[in-house]
Motif scaffolding. Structure first.
Motif, PDB file in Angstrom:
ATOM      1  N   ASP A   1      48.107  41.251  35.829  1.00 22.39           N
ATOM      2  CA  ASP A   1      48.864  40.914  37.026  1.00 22.39           C
ATOM      3  C   ASP A   1      50.343  41.188  36.740  1.00 22.39           C
ATOM      4  O   ASP A   1      50.796  41.053  35.605  1.00 22.39           O
TER       5      ASP A   1
ATOM      6  N   TRP B   1      45.358  40.690  51.250  1.00 22.57           N
ATOM      7  CA  TRP B   1      44.222  40.472  50.356  1.00 22.57           C
ATOM      8  C   TRP B   1      43.368  41.723  50.297  1.00 22.57           C
ATOM      9  O   TRP B   1      43.165  42.394  51.299  1.00 22.57           O
TER      10      TRP B   1
ATOM     11  N   VAL C   1      46.966  49.721  46.530  1.00 19.28           N
ATOM     12  CA  VAL C   1      46.323  48.476  46.944  1.00 19.28           C
ATOM     13  C   VAL C   1      46.847  48.031  48.295  1.00 19.28           C
ATOM     14  O   VAL C   1      46.084  47.653  49.189  1.00 19.28           O
TER      15      VAL C   1
ATOM     16  N   ARG D   1      37.938  42.776  45.366  1.00 22.34           N
ATOM     17  CA  ARG D   1      37.792  43.631  44.184  1.00 22.34           C
ATOM     18  C   ARG D   1      36.808  44.770  44.402  1.00 22.34           C
ATOM     19  O   ARG D   1      36.984  45.856  43.862  1.00 22.34           O
ATOM     20  N   ARG D   2      35.769  44.543  45.194  1.00 25.61           N
ATOM     21  CA  ARG D   2      34.768  45.580  45.402  1.00 25.61           C
ATOM     22  C   ARG D   2      35.359  46.801  46.114  1.00 25.61           C
ATOM     23  O   ARG D   2      34.753  47.860  46.133  1.00 25.61           O
TER      24      ARG D   2
ATOM     25  N   THR E   1      38.249  48.145  45.165  1.00 29.89           N
ATOM     26  CA  THR E   1      39.241  48.717  44.254  1.00 29.89           C
ATOM     27  C   THR E   1      38.636  49.645  43.212  1.00 29.89           C
ATOM     28  O   THR E   1      39.353  50.148  42.348  1.00 29.89           O
ATOM     29  N   THR E   2      37.352  49.897  43.284  1.00 26.86           N
ATOM     30  CA  THR E   2      36.657  50.662  42.250  1.00 26.86           C
ATOM     31  C   THR E   2      37.299  52.016  41.985  1.00 26.86           C
ATOM     32  O   THR E   2      37.400  52.440  40.841  1.00 26.86           O
TER      33      THR E   2
ATOM     34  N   ASN F   1      40.581  31.384  43.900  1.00 28.78           N
ATOM     35  CA  ASN F   1      40.958  32.239  45.031  1.00 28.78           C
ATOM     36  C   ASN F   1      41.000  31.454  46.335  1.00 28.78           C
ATOM     37  O   ASN F   1      41.872  31.664  47.171  1.00 28.78           O
TER      38      ASN F   1
END
Length: 126
Positions: A68, A53, A110, A56-57, A59-60, A34
């Motif tokens: 991808d 950007w 996202v 991930r935390r 996107t729960t 990354n």
């Protein structure tokens, strides 16, 4: 367990850009991959691509595809398959309307939360 008011992202379904920037900083460990991708993204920006950007935390609560993908002009879905070690395995091409619809809605969810590259700092994790 924290109350919904403890996090601007939970208290406000459409957090401000400033809230997203604050939430994106100072979280977790950054992988070498990354970090490398972030460092070379200036090339994508220079060619006119918009890059953002999203750690991930954050996107729960999003329903995201397991792979991808690139959705090209809403008519072609290119799904990238990687090994458990992160090595490229294969691409899958799809024109299935339902799969493209799912991928498009995931991308939009996202993108709404993501922080533009020029504002995102690698002080935290992804």
């Amino acid at each position: 367990m924290t109350s919904p008011q403890a996090s601007p992202l939970r208290a406000n379904p459409r957090p401000s850009r400033e809230d997203r920037l604050l939430e994106a900083r100072g979280r977790g460990r950054i992988s070498r991959a990354n970090r490398f991708e972030h460092e070379i993204t200036f090339r994508n920006i220079a060619s006119g691509e918009q890059v953002s950007w999203l750690p991930r935390r954050q996107t729960t609560d999003l329903a995201l595809p397991g792979n991808d993908f690139w959705l090209i002009d809403g008519q072609l879905l290119v799904v990238h398959h990687f090994s458990g070690e992160g090595d490229f395995v294969d691409d899958e091409i799809s024109t299935d309307p339902q799969t493209m619809k799912l991928s498009h809605s995931a991308f939009e969810a996202v993108w709404e939360r993501a922080v533009p590259h020029e504002d995102f700092q690698l002080q935290g994790g992804l």
